[in-house]
Write an enzyme that holds these catalytic residues in place. Structure first.
Site, PDB file in Angstrom:
ATOM      1  N   LYS A   1      16.407  21.749 -11.015  1.00 25.82           N
ATOM      2  CA  LYS A   1      15.733  20.496 -11.340  1.00 25.82           C
ATOM      3  C   LYS A   1      16.588  19.468 -12.052  1.00 25.82           C
ATOM      4  O   LYS A   1      17.410  19.787 -12.898  1.00 25.82           O
ATOM      5  CB  LYS A   1      14.517  20.788 -12.224  1.00 25.82           C
ATOM      6  CG  LYS A   1      13.424  21.526 -11.477  1.00 25.82           C
ATOM      7  CD  LYS A   1      12.601  20.596 -10.646  1.00 25.82           C
ATOM      8  CE  LYS A   1      11.415  20.153 -11.457  1.00 25.82           C
ATOM      9  NZ  LYS A   1      10.583  19.247 -10.719  1.00 25.82           N
TER      10      LYS A   1
ATOM     11  N   GLU B   1       9.896   8.444 -16.960  1.00 26.32           N
ATOM     12  CA  GLU B   1       8.521   8.907 -17.183  1.00 26.32           C
ATOM     13  C   GLU B   1       8.036   8.588 -18.597  1.00 26.32           C
ATOM     14  O   GLU B   1       6.884   8.210 -18.811  1.00 26.32           O
ATOM     15  CB  GLU B   1       8.431  10.418 -16.942  1.00 26.32           C
ATOM     16  CG  GLU B   1       8.552  10.785 -15.477  1.00 26.32           C
ATOM     17  CD  GLU B   1       8.774  12.276 -15.271  1.00 26.32           C
ATOM     18  OE1 GLU B   1       8.247  13.084 -16.046  1.00 26.32           O
ATOM     19  OE2 GLU B   1       9.490  12.633 -14.317  1.00 26.32           O
TER      20      GLU B   1
ATOM     21  N   HIS C   1       0.838  -1.223   0.000  1.00 27.81           N
ATOM     22  CA  HIS C   1       0.000   0.000   0.000  1.00 27.81           C
ATOM     23  C   HIS C   1       0.865   1.263   0.000  1.00 27.81           C
ATOM     24  O   HIS C   1       0.426   2.305   0.486  1.00 27.81           O
ATOM     25  CB  HIS C   1      -0.952   0.047   1.208  1.00 27.81           C
ATOM     26  CG  HIS C   1      -1.667  -1.234   1.461  1.00 27.81           C
ATOM     27  ND1 HIS C   1      -2.889  -1.540   0.886  1.00 27.81           N
ATOM     28  CD2 HIS C   1      -1.325  -2.325   2.199  1.00 27.81           C
ATOM     29  CE1 HIS C   1      -3.271  -2.749   1.278  1.00 27.81           C
ATOM     30  NE2 HIS C   1      -2.341  -3.249   2.072  1.00 27.81           N
TER      31      HIS C   1
ATOM     32  N   SER D   1      15.212  21.522 -16.174  1.00 27.34           N
ATOM     33  CA  SER D   1      14.020  22.309 -16.454  1.00 27.34           C
ATOM     34  C   SER D   1      14.444  23.597 -17.142  1.00 27.34           C
ATOM     35  O   SER D   1      15.515  24.141 -16.864  1.00 27.34           O
ATOM     36  CB  SER D   1      13.305  22.621 -15.138  1.00 27.34           C
ATOM     37  OG  SER D   1      12.545  23.798 -15.253  1.00 27.34           O
TER      38      SER D   1
END
Ligand code: ARG
Length: 459
Positions: A283, A290, A156, A277
């Site tokens: 970043k 992804e 979980h 970024s």
């Protein structure tokens, strides 16, 4: 331009229809398989005296020339010639005339395309199997370095029990091993030769189907001509196996994305596998992971598209089935794009062992082990579970972890607890006492790694 099938027509096809019907844009990638199939067919026609032997030989020689011309980029395909099958046949006829016109004896494009796609998919499947094996090698090598790297295991997405990074990696090894066996299994059903099915009802010529199958390395021939031309199960099965591969990659990528967040900080992707970024200078984004996760949706979409294309098609061949190619080709391309970057991404990432260990503490990941300790001292498990539940509640209230409790505090909950508790519930003991087959203990994972290496060596 005159069509090879133009005899019964009074008008030529509308330009828009030519473009609409044509599949050469995407089926040209099957040219090798198409030519190989035609060589086998022509050889058989000659052997069976269905066409003159010299014609058969001429056809075979010229098909080989066409193959090398295509390989060397010397041939431009024509939209008007519709698909790869007719493009090649047309070139053959232009080059050798009447002999070339004999190639299509006893054959239809319907069984021809069924043959080509089967051969093409088997070739691609073999490539994907190799890529999976490379990834499995990478996983095993990485696992061998991390049999003592303790990290929290989750259920979980809540900390559950400690495991090792090696154990976690080997879970993915198991998944890819199943993927491999799914691909092999699916290849077995693709490995059936459909030529001889004709358009739908076979042919009157005395074809030697087994000879063609042997020439092309097929294990069997299809047993029903209607099914031979209209079966695309093997395309769907492959799309399904590819979807499952993507699902596995995507799950791992999801974990890597989480783990490279500041909040987890369990891994750091190599600079070569991350991007920045355009506005936020600090970043470092896990774009590669992804994108693999994102591309998974695309492969699933192709599976659904194929199932839907096939669901309402009456026997036997219908033009709808030309729509099988783009989805399965794109699914293959996507998987072939994803596996190698995934493999290199995990090979180059930094594993932050200390943070993993820190993460495994706190969150009461050894609560089960405290209960097991009490059970070993004679308490029934359900009672032990409830005693430890109270200990956890107390620890949360007092902002402690279970191994921070003093002996006096432990005694408040149960007087059978002694000093050996600290050793019994350390992260190392929690992991290394789980010696059950398939467990995370160092010895057991080392054994799993040994077995995995044996498996890889046998491939
Ligand atoms: N390009 C077609 C396909 O991919 C080949 C078979 C065409 N057969 C036909 N009768 N129209 O399915």
């Amino acid at each position: 331009m005159a069509k090879l099938w133009g005899g019964r027509f009074q008008k030529s096809t509308d330009k828009k229809v030519d473009d609409f019907n044509s599949s050469i844009r995407f089926d040209k990638r099957m040219y090798k398989q198409d030519i190989k199939g035609s060589i086998a067919h022509a050889t058989m026609l000659g052997k069976q005296n269905i066409i003159p032997r010299e014609d058969s030989e001429k056809i075979v020689t010229e098909l080989r020339n066409i193959l090398s011309d295509i390989d060397n980029g010397k041939i431009e395909f024509e939209i008007d010639a519709e698909d790869i099958h007719m493009n090649i046949e047309k070139i053959l006829i232009e080059r050798i005339g009447d002999a070339g016109k004999r190639l299509h004896t006893g054959r239809s494009r319907n069984d021809q395309v069924a043959l080509d796609i089967r051969m093409y998919l088997m070739d691609e499947t073999a490539d994907i199997e190799e890529m999976l094996l490379d990834t499995m090698h990478t996983l095993v090598d990485l696992a061998a370095k991390h049999t003592e790297t303790i990290m929290p295991g989750y259920t979980h997405l809540q900390k559950a029990q400690p495991v090792t990074f090696a154990h976690h990696l080997m879970a993915y090894f198991e998944m890819f091993k199943r993927d491999l066996s799914r691909l092999k299994d699916c290849r077995e059903r693709t490995n059936v030769m459909p030529l001889g099915s004709g358009a739908l009802a076979g042919t009157t010529y005395p074809l030697d189907r087994n000879f063609v199958a042997e020439q092309l390395g097929f294990d069997a021939v299809t047993m029903n001509s209607l099914d031979g031309v209209s079966d695309r199960d093997f395309v769907i099965e492959l799309a399904s196996s590819l979807s499952i591969i993507m699902m596995h990659l995507s799950r791992f990528c999801e974990e890597l994305i989480l783990w490279s967040s500041h909040e987890f900080s369990f891994v750091e992707m190599d600079d070569a596998y991350s991007t920045g970024s355009s506005i936020m200078p600090q970043k470092k984004n896990p774009d590669v992971a992804e994108l693999i996760r994102g591309k998974t949706g695309r492969v699933y979409g192709h599976l659904m598209g194929l199932l839907t294309t096939m669901k309402g098609i009456p026997l036997a061949y219908n033009k709808d089935m030309q729509e099988d190619k783009e989805p399965i080709f794109d699914a293959i391309d996507t998987v072939k794009l994803c596996i190698p970057v995934f493999c290199d991404m995990i090979a180059t990432m930094t594993v932050k062992k200390d943070n993993m260990l820190k993460g495994s503490k706190g969150g009461f990941t050894n609560a089960t082990d405290v209960a097991d300790y009490l059970v070993k001292k004679g308490l029934p498990f359900r009672e032990a579970h409830s005693v430890v539940g109270r200990m956890v509640f107390y620890s949360i209230e007092n902002d402690k972890s279970l191994d921070d409790l003093t002996m006096d505090e432990f005694k408040e909950f149960s007087d059978i607890i002694e000093n050996d508790i600290y050793d019994a519930i350390s992260m190392e003991t929690c992991v290394n006492d789980r010696k059950v087959t398939g467990g995370p203990a160092k010895d057991i994972v080392e054994k799993a790694i040994r077995k995995a290496k044996e498996f890889l060596n046998q491939q």
